[in-house]
Scaffold this motif. Structure first.
Motif, short mmCIF file in Angstrom:
data_model
loop_
_atom_site.label_atom_id
_atom_site.label_comp_id
_atom_site.label_asym_id
_atom_site.label_seq_id
_atom_site.Cartn_x
_atom_site.Cartn_y
_atom_site.Cartn_z
N ASN A 217 36.58 45.36 60.19
CA ASN A 217 36.36 44.45 59.06
C ASN A 217 36.40 45.24 57.76
OD1 ASN A 217 35.74 42.06 57.66
ND2 ASN A 217 33.61 42.73 57.49
N GLU A 219 36.35 44.82 53.67
CA GLU A 219 36.12 43.90 52.56
C GLU A 219 36.80 44.45 51.31
OE1 GLU A 219 32.22 42.54 51.85
OE2 GLU A 219 31.96 41.73 53.87
N ASN A 220 37.17 43.52 50.43
CA ASN A 220 37.79 43.85 49.14
C ASN A 220 39.17 44.50 49.31
OD1 ASN A 220 37.42 43.65 46.29
ND2 ASN A 220 37.32 45.87 46.21
N LYS A 226 40.70 37.60 48.82
CA LYS A 226 40.00 37.21 50.04
C LYS A 226 40.95 36.66 51.09
CE LYS A 226 35.90 34.75 51.68
NZ LYS A 226 36.54 34.34 52.94
N ARG A 227 41.90 35.86 50.68
CA ARG A 227 42.82 35.25 51.64
C ARG A 227 43.62 36.34 52.37
NH1 ARG A 227 48.05 33.84 51.76
NH2 ARG A 227 48.35 34.44 49.58
N GLY A 229 42.85 39.52 52.54
CA GLY A 229 41.92 40.39 53.25
C GLY A 229 41.49 39.80 54.58
N ASP A 230 41.15 38.50 54.59
CA ASP A 230 40.75 37.84 55.83
C ASP A 230 41.90 37.84 56.84
OD1 ASP A 230 38.29 37.39 54.74
OD2 ASP A 230 38.62 35.26 54.31
N THR A 231 43.12 37.61 56.35
CA THR A 231 44.29 37.59 57.23
C THR A 231 44.50 38.96 57.88
OG1 THR A 231 45.37 35.87 55.91
CG2 THR A 231 46.77 37.20 57.35
N ASN A 233 42.18 41.35 58.34
CA ASN A 233 41.09 41.62 59.29
C ASN A 233 41.34 40.92 60.62
OD1 ASN A 233 39.15 43.38 58.03
ND2 ASN A 233 38.75 41.73 56.58
N LYS A 234 41.78 39.67 60.57
CA LYS A 234 42.06 38.92 61.80
C LYS A 234 43.22 39.57 62.56
CE LYS A 234 42.94 34.28 63.63
NZ LYS A 234 43.94 34.77 64.62
N ASN A 237 41.97 42.74 64.31
CA ASN A 237 41.11 42.46 65.46
C ASN A 237 41.89 41.85 66.62
OD1 ASN A 237 38.40 43.33 64.69
ND2 ASN A 237 38.60 41.82 63.06
#
Length: 284
Positions: A217, A219-220, A226-227, A229-231, A233-234, A237
């Protein structure tokens, strides 16, 4: 794959080097009398060493000021630089001002010594290990670019403990979680005479990590988008096996270089026969 570790804080001591209980500045060149030692001809040498190293590691956990040893709880590292090439191509993964927490729970499961060949092998297990500090990352994961910098927190959860992480600033932090990690260490040395005394100097220090699960994970990432970054991270994982298999080599080499450097500073101070007692010598 390429890997570099540099400018490491002198407080970085590794539990599997027996004479890490001795200060770099010590003039005695002997292990403290309170530390367990093992005879070279002991029929149960490996069992003796496993107990002795665990005992030494526990005793120096909070530091030994009289010997100049700083606390291992946390353990401090000033600078680590990682690079890799392949499916995960990292131009730079730079960690600074790193504090490693959780070594106190480390258990040494096995220890094997071939003293005639100057080879030491060990396996350990740690319930939870976290690494926090500052980081910068730039590179590419498969076809996706990745970038970011700021505060970091890397946590390895090795049992069933809950995962928590916080940052002291609004900058990013990085969390790395490994489930049920076992670590193998192989120390390969050679005999060197110094002041008419035999020392074991390491030629190679091999580290091998064996996790059952790794999650990531950041951040930043991408300047706080955020969009994106979240993509990312997913994606990491969902493909954690690829991520780990690509990055474990550089990390293992980097930490092996660190441990070899620190180990040799200590091995050069302490004669071999003061670590492993000759058959004719009495234990203190």
């Amino acid at each position: 794959m390429k890997s570099t570790a540099r400018n490491l804080y002198s407080g970085l001591l590794w539990m599997y080097v027996i004479m890490a209980a001795v200060s770099l500045g010590s003039t005695s060149h002997k292990l403290p009398s309170s530390f367990k030692r093992c005879r070279q001809n002991d029929a149960h040498l490996n069992d003796c060493l496993r107990v002795a190293v665990q005992d030494a590691f526990n005793k120096m956990m909070n530091g030994l000021p009289k010997l100049g040893i700083l606390s291992l709880n946390p353990l401090q590292v000033s600078d680590i630089l990682i690079r890799s090439e392949g499916a995960v191509s990292i131009e730079k993964m730079h960690f600074k001002k790193v504090l490693i927490h959780g070594l106190k729970g480390t258990k040494i499961l096995k220890y094997k010594a071939n003293l005639k060949q100057y080879i030491l092998e060990t396996e350990s297990y740690t319930d939870q290990l976290s690494m926090e500090g500052e980081y910068t990352i730039a590179g590419q994961i498969l076809i996706l670019p990745i970038s970011g910098e700021g505060k970091s927190n890397i946590t390895l959860i090795l049992g069933d403990a809950a995962v928590t992480a916080q940052s002291e600033s609004d900058n990013l932090f990085f969390i790395f979680i490994s489930a049920e990690l076992h670590t193998n260490h192989t120390l390969i040395g050679e005999p060197v005479m110094k002041d008419n005394k035999l020392h074991m100097i390491l030629k190679e220090y091999i580290v091998s990590f064996k996790p059952k699960l790794v999650t990531f994970n950041f951040e930043n990432l991408f300047n706080g988008n955020k969009r994106l970054g979240d993509t990312m991270n997913k994606f990491m994982n969902d493909n954690w096996q690829i991520m780990f298999n690509e990055l474990k080599g550089p990390f293992q080499v980097a930490f092996g270089e660190v441990f070899k450097e620190i180990s040799n500073r200590l091995f050069s101070k302490i004669p071999f026969d003061n670590i492993f007692i000759k058959a004719s010598e009495h234990k203190p």
